[in-house]
Design an enzyme around this catalytic site. Structure first.
Site, PDB file in Angstrom:
ATOM      1  N   ASP A  50      -5.719   8.982   1.088  1.00 20.43           N
ATOM      2  CA  ASP A  50      -4.987   9.866   1.998  1.00 20.43           C
ATOM      3  C   ASP A  50      -3.474   9.655   1.944  1.00 20.43           C
ATOM      4  O   ASP A  50      -2.767   9.978   2.898  1.00 20.43           O
ATOM      5  CB  ASP A  50      -5.491   9.671   3.441  1.00 20.43           C
ATOM      6  CG  ASP A  50      -5.307   8.240   3.943  1.00 20.43           C
ATOM      7  OD1 ASP A  50      -5.014   7.345   3.133  1.00 20.43           O
ATOM      8  OD2 ASP A  50      -5.462   8.015   5.164  1.00 20.43           O
ATOM      9  N   ASP A  84      -1.548   4.090   4.967  1.00 16.48           N
ATOM     10  CA  ASP A  84      -0.325   4.639   5.575  1.00 16.48           C
ATOM     11  C   ASP A  84       0.227   3.804   6.725  1.00 16.48           C
ATOM     12  O   ASP A  84       1.449   3.736   6.910  1.00 16.48           O
ATOM     13  CB  ASP A  84      -0.473   6.118   5.948  1.00 16.48           C
ATOM     14  CG  ASP A  84      -1.616   6.368   6.904  1.00 16.48           C
ATOM     15  OD1 ASP A  84      -2.369   5.415   7.195  1.00 16.48           O
ATOM     16  OD2 ASP A  84      -1.759   7.512   7.365  1.00 16.48           O
ATOM     17  N   GLY A 131      -7.134  -1.567   6.342  1.00 14.78           N
ATOM     18  CA  GLY A 131      -8.514  -1.719   5.859  1.00 14.78           C
ATOM     19  C   GLY A 131      -8.514  -2.224   4.424  1.00 14.78           C
ATOM     20  O   GLY A 131      -7.722  -1.765   3.605  1.00 14.78           O
ATOM     21  N   ARG A 139      -5.325  -5.529  11.079  1.00 19.70           N
ATOM     22  CA  ARG A 139      -4.595  -4.428  11.720  1.00 19.70           C
ATOM     23  C   ARG A 139      -3.732  -5.111  12.786  1.00 19.70           C
ATOM     24  O   ARG A 139      -4.223  -5.939  13.549  1.00 19.70           O
ATOM     25  CB  ARG A 139      -5.561  -3.431  12.334  1.00 19.70           C
ATOM     26  CG  ARG A 139      -6.523  -2.839  11.289  1.00 19.70           C
ATOM     27  CD  ARG A 139      -6.978  -1.467  11.647  1.00 19.70           C
ATOM     28  NE  ARG A 139      -8.017  -0.982  10.741  1.00 19.70           N
ATOM     29  CZ  ARG A 139      -7.771  -0.289   9.644  1.00 19.70           C
ATOM     30  NH1 ARG A 139      -6.528  -0.008   9.294  1.00 19.70           N
ATOM     31  NH2 ARG A 139      -8.761   0.130   8.878  1.00 19.70           N
ATOM     32  N   THR A 152      -6.194   1.840  -0.401  1.00 22.71           N
ATOM     33  CA  THR A 152      -7.079   2.296   0.684  1.00 22.71           C
ATOM     34  C   THR A 152      -8.191   3.135   0.072  1.00 22.71           C
ATOM     35  O   THR A 152      -7.951   3.878  -0.885  1.00 22.71           O
ATOM     36  CB  THR A 152      -6.332   3.136   1.738  1.00 22.71           C
ATOM     37  OG1 THR A 152      -7.301   3.833   2.546  1.00 22.71           O
ATOM     38  CG2 THR A 152      -5.410   4.181   1.146  1.00 22.71           C
TER      39      THR A 152
HETATM   40  O1  F6P Z   1      -8.692   3.163   6.191  1.00 23.40           O
HETATM   41  C1  F6P Z   1      -9.915   2.687   5.748  1.00 23.40           C
HETATM   42  C2  F6P Z   1     -10.972   2.872   6.784  1.00 23.40           C
HETATM   43  O2  F6P Z   1     -12.189   2.356   6.275  1.00 23.40           O
HETATM   44  C3  F6P Z   1     -11.191   4.313   7.277  1.00 23.40           C
HETATM   45  O3  F6P Z   1     -11.947   5.059   6.371  1.00 23.40           O
HETATM   46  C4  F6P Z   1     -11.837   4.079   8.599  1.00 23.40           C
HETATM   47  O4  F6P Z   1     -11.582   5.148   9.481  1.00 23.40           O
HETATM   48  C5  F6P Z   1     -11.174   2.814   9.095  1.00 23.40           C
HETATM   49  O5  F6P Z   1     -10.652   2.168   7.951  1.00 23.40           O
HETATM   50  C6  F6P Z   1     -12.085   1.865   9.834  1.00 23.40           C
HETATM   51  O6  F6P Z   1     -11.302   0.838  10.332  1.00 23.40           O
HETATM   52  P1  F6P Z   1     -11.844  -0.555  10.822  1.00 23.40           P
HETATM   53  O7  F6P Z   1     -12.343  -1.308   9.608  1.00 23.40           O
HETATM   54  O8  F6P Z   1     -10.652  -1.212  11.437  1.00 23.40           O
HETATM   55  O9  F6P Z   1     -12.962  -0.284  11.753  1.00 23.40           O
END
Ligand code: F6P
Length: 319
Positions: free
Chosen positions: A129, A103, A11, A72, A125
């Site tokens: 975490d 992570d 993210g 991702r 991030t």
């Molecule tokens: O890790 C950052 C984050 O925004 C989290 O807070 C959330 O759970 C996740 O990414 C959302 O992921 P995506 O943008 O792939 O929907």
């Protein structure tokens, strides 16, 4: 070391751009060529690798997101995919990689390090975490965005005498929720680190009403429960109008605030310094105001982030 690569992964987070800028400028100041890898590990595997110059990072310090793009890419768990990624790096003569991310991104860096490819992890991030650092890049800016949203919710929930539930990102870490509760003065805080008891929440709401509270804000971390269903149940049980707001990806955008720009700049510089010293498989942190580094494998496998009990207590005392 003559050539370093940099990528952002997972993210996006406000402050990733200043981190890239710091890596690029530190490399160039030390006669090291620097290569930007577009779209995270996916781009590494697809060989989206471009040489960066001083001007490539002009006017990015104030921009949210990451100009390198991110993705991702679960396929990176496959050893063959990683082998092909390393071949791409070697083809360009890139000797080491700086990975800015959370992570999942650290996991990729750890795996590459285990295959003998030098990597440094920089914590980028919003979730805060990651073990081994007090703050991750993006956390503070995101927190400010959330507090701004909570302030707005307070206005309308107070006008309507309503209960407002606000769902906050953080994956499985309650830091954003906890800090936003203290800063936004929310009445109730629900985080994954503490068991959620709906009866206790209802009792607290009744207690607040008895004390004359006409409206309430409940801050809750994502994934704990379905907030729309919770709002319905609260309405049924209390007879009070209740609304749920999911802040969503709004939380990830926006210009990085000064704290994140400085943090990202320090971490970017430090990551190159470590590589110049021949370090590898390290992840960077800030602890008690100082730059630190830890073994990335140890960080992922054994280290735990301490939960801020003090802030949890504080939010309960101040409610
Ligand atoms: O890790 C950052 C984050 O925004 C989290 O807070 C959330 O759970 C996740 O990414 C959302 O992921 P995506 O943008 O792939 O929907």
């Amino acid at each position: 070391i003559k050539k370093i690569g940099i990528l952002t992964s997972g993210g996006d987070a406000p402050g990733m751009n200043p981190a890239i800028r710091a890596v690029v400028r530190t490399c160039l100041a030390n006669g090291i060529e620097v290569y930007g890898i577009y779209d995270g590990y996916a781009g590494l595997h697809a060989d989206k690798i471009v040489k960066l110059e001083r001007r490539s990072v002009s006017d990015v310090i104030n921009r949210g997101g990451t100009f390198l793009g991110t993705a991702r890419f679960p396929e990176f768990k496959e050893e063959q995919v990683r082998r092909e990624a390393i071949q791409n790096l070697e083809k360009h003569g890139i000797e080491a990689l700086v990975v800015v991310g959370g992570d999942g991104s650290y996991m990729g860096a750890k795996k590459l390090s285990e295959m003998g490819y030098p990597c440094i992890g920089v914590p980028g991030t919003i979730d805060n975490d990651i073990a081994g650092t007090d703050y991750t890049i993006g956390f503070m800016t995101c927190l400010n965005t959330i507090v701004d949203a909570v302030d707005r919710l307070r206005d309308t929930s107070s006008s309507h005498n309503r209960i407002s539930i606000v769902e906050i990102m953080g994956r499985y870490c309650g830091d954003l929720t906890l800090w936003a509760s203290v800063a936004g003065g929310s009445e109730y805080v629900i985080v994954p680190e503490k068991d959620f008891c709906e009866e206790a929440l209802l009792a607290q709401l009744a207690d607040g009403e008895a004390k004359g509270k006409k409206h309430a804000i409940i801050a809750i971390t994502e994934h704990v429960t379905d907030v729309n269903a919770l709002a319905k149940r609260i309405e049924e049980q209390t007879g009070r109008e209740t609304r749920a707001t999911i802040l969503g990806h709004i939380q990830r955008g926006g210009a990085p605030m000064a704290f994140d720009r400085v943090l990202a700049s320090r971490m970017g510089v430090f990551s190159v310094e470590l590589l110049m010293k021949g370090e590898s498989a390290r992840c960077i942190g800030i602890q008690n105001g100082k730059m630190v580094h830890h073994d990335i494998i140890h960080c992922l496998e054994d280290m735990k982030r301490p939960f801020r009990e003090d802030l949890f207590e504080l939010s309960n005392v101040l409610f």
